[in-house]
Structure formats: C-alpha cells, structure tokens
Design a protein around this motif. Structure first.
Motif, short mmCIF file in Angstrom:
data_model
loop_
_atom_site.label_atom_id
_atom_site.label_comp_id
_atom_site.label_asym_id
_atom_site.label_seq_id
_atom_site.Cartn_x
_atom_site.Cartn_y
_atom_site.Cartn_z
N ARG A 9 -1.85 -5.15 -9.71
CA ARG A 9 -1.58 -3.74 -9.45
C ARG A 9 -0.86 -3.09 -10.64
O ARG A 9 -1.09 -1.93 -10.95
CB ARG A 9 -0.75 -3.59 -8.17
N VAL B 131 0.84 -1.20 0.00
CA VAL B 131 0.00 0.00 0.00
C VAL B 131 0.88 1.25 0.00
O VAL B 131 0.54 2.27 -0.62
CB VAL B 131 -0.95 0.00 1.21
N PRO C 104 -8.68 -3.46 -10.42
CA PRO C 104 -9.16 -3.14 -9.07
C PRO C 104 -8.99 -4.32 -8.13
O PRO C 104 -9.33 -5.45 -8.48
CB PRO C 104 -10.66 -2.83 -9.31
N ASP D 37 -8.97 -4.80 -3.71
CA ASP D 37 -8.95 -4.24 -2.35
C ASP D 37 -7.99 -5.08 -1.51
O ASP D 37 -8.37 -6.12 -0.96
CB ASP D 37 -10.36 -4.26 -1.76
N ASP E 33 -8.85 -5.55 2.36
CA ASP E 33 -9.98 -6.46 2.53
C ASP E 33 -9.58 -7.89 2.19
O ASP E 33 -10.01 -8.84 2.84
CB ASP E 33 -11.14 -6.01 1.64
#
Length: 215
Positions: free
Chosen positions: A184, A105, A189, A191, A194
């Motif tokens: 990525r 991230v 997309p 998450d 999650d």
C-alpha cells in the motif's frame, strides 16, 4: 479541605499531572511525525504543540529519539489492540482478519487529525534506533502470540483448520500484514477485501460430510 488531606492528595495529583504531560508529549509527537516526517519536527515544535516546556519534556524523555520510540510503540500497540480479537470466541481469528481489513481500508494505523501513519516512518525509525527495533520486534512477536491464540481457539471449536499449527498461522498472518503495509505504501495494486475472502477460505476448517449407513 484540611492541610493533612491536601498533603495526602498531592502525590496522586502529581502522578496524574506527570501522566498527562507524558501523554500530551506523545500525542504531539505523533501529530508532528505523521504530518511532517521523522526529521523535520523540532523539539521546540513538539513541546509547543503539547503546550509543555523543554524542562517538562526532559522529565519524561532523554531526547527526541526516545520520544520517537514511544510514539512508534504507541501507534503499533494501539492498532493491534483495535484489530486483534480478545476472549474465546470461536470466530476470533475471522473477526481479527475482518477488523484488520476494515481498519486498513479506513486508513489505519492513523494518528487522529493527522492522517495515516506511514509504514516507512516505522522502518526508518527502527533502522536508526536499535532499542526501538528491539521493542518493535517484541511487539510483533506479541501480536503473533495473540493471533495464534485466536487461531487455537478456532481450531478447538472447529472453525479453523487444524492441520497447520496455530503458531504458524499467527506468524504468517502478521508477516502478511507487513507485506500489505509495504504494498500500500508504494501504491501497488492489491484488492484487500478479496484477499481477505481468500484467507477465510484457506483457513476454514474443511466441512465434514456424513455418510448414511447402508442397511
């Protein structure tokens, strides 16, 4: 300092200088490849960025491809060391997953002052350099073994489900990281936090319920 003492110190100083030169070239290579891709950076540009001569370069690397192999290996090994838990903590596997998510991230694997290291750089380098491909596979296998060890510790402590072999858990998680890198890279997309929460639930040892004895 006497001449004898200076002579004794010289070999160590030479080794330190050689190490510093090699590190400077690898760092310069990481920056150039991360910023400009694998094909654009010239050997002159890499040496200039490192502040070293071509002669110094050839003391450490046979050619530009050998430097590229060292760069890719450094990027991956540094990333693995940063995220894979060491020691015998019962929650080591969960810590590894959490550290991986936080690092990705935040943009890792990355090269300081140059941004993220692109997954396609690694794949392209491996496709053109058989020796690098062998070393890259060996690093991934080592990563699997390290993750499996964390899983095994968790299984013994009752924090990780034990109906799946620790080796399979290690394989699946490392393969999953490669898939996440590809997703990525193409902007699909996904998450990640999650997904990590779902992994925690999938890997957690089932809670045991206690039954009261009837009298």
């Amino acid at each position: 300092m006497s001449m004898a003492m200076a002579t004794q110190a010289a070999p160590g100083s030479r080794e330190a200088t050689k190490h510093e030169t090699r590190e400077a070239l690898i760092t310069a290579g990481m920056l150039e490849f991360a910023e400009h891709g694998l094909d654009v950076p010239s050997l002159d540009a890499i040496c200039a960025r490192a502040g070293k001569t071509r002669g110094a370069f050839y003391v450490h690397f046979a050619d530009r491809d050998e430097l590229l192999a060292a760069v890719v290996e450094r990027v991956l090994s540094t990333f693995q060391d940063a995220v894979i838990a060491s020691g015998d903590a019962p929650s080591g596997l969960q810590q590894t997953i959490a550290a991986y998510v936080a690092a990705v991230v935040a943009g890792a694997p990355a090269v300081r002052n140059a941004g993220p290291w692109r997954f396609h750089h690694t794949l392209a380098a491996c496709s053109r350099l058989p020796e690098l491909r062998r070393r890259y596979v060996a690093l991934q296998v080592h990563g699997i073994e390290r993750v499996a060890r964390a899983a095994r510790v968790g299984q013994r402590a009752g924090t990780v489900r034990d109906d799946v072999a620790a080796e399979r858990i290690g394989e699946l998680l490392v393969v999953l990281t490669l898939g996440i890198s590809a997703m990525r890279e193409i902007g699909a997309p996904f998450d990640l936090p999650d997904g990590a929460a779902a992994l925690f639930r999938l890997l957690a040892a089932p809670k045991r319920t206690s039954r009261r004895r009837r009298r």
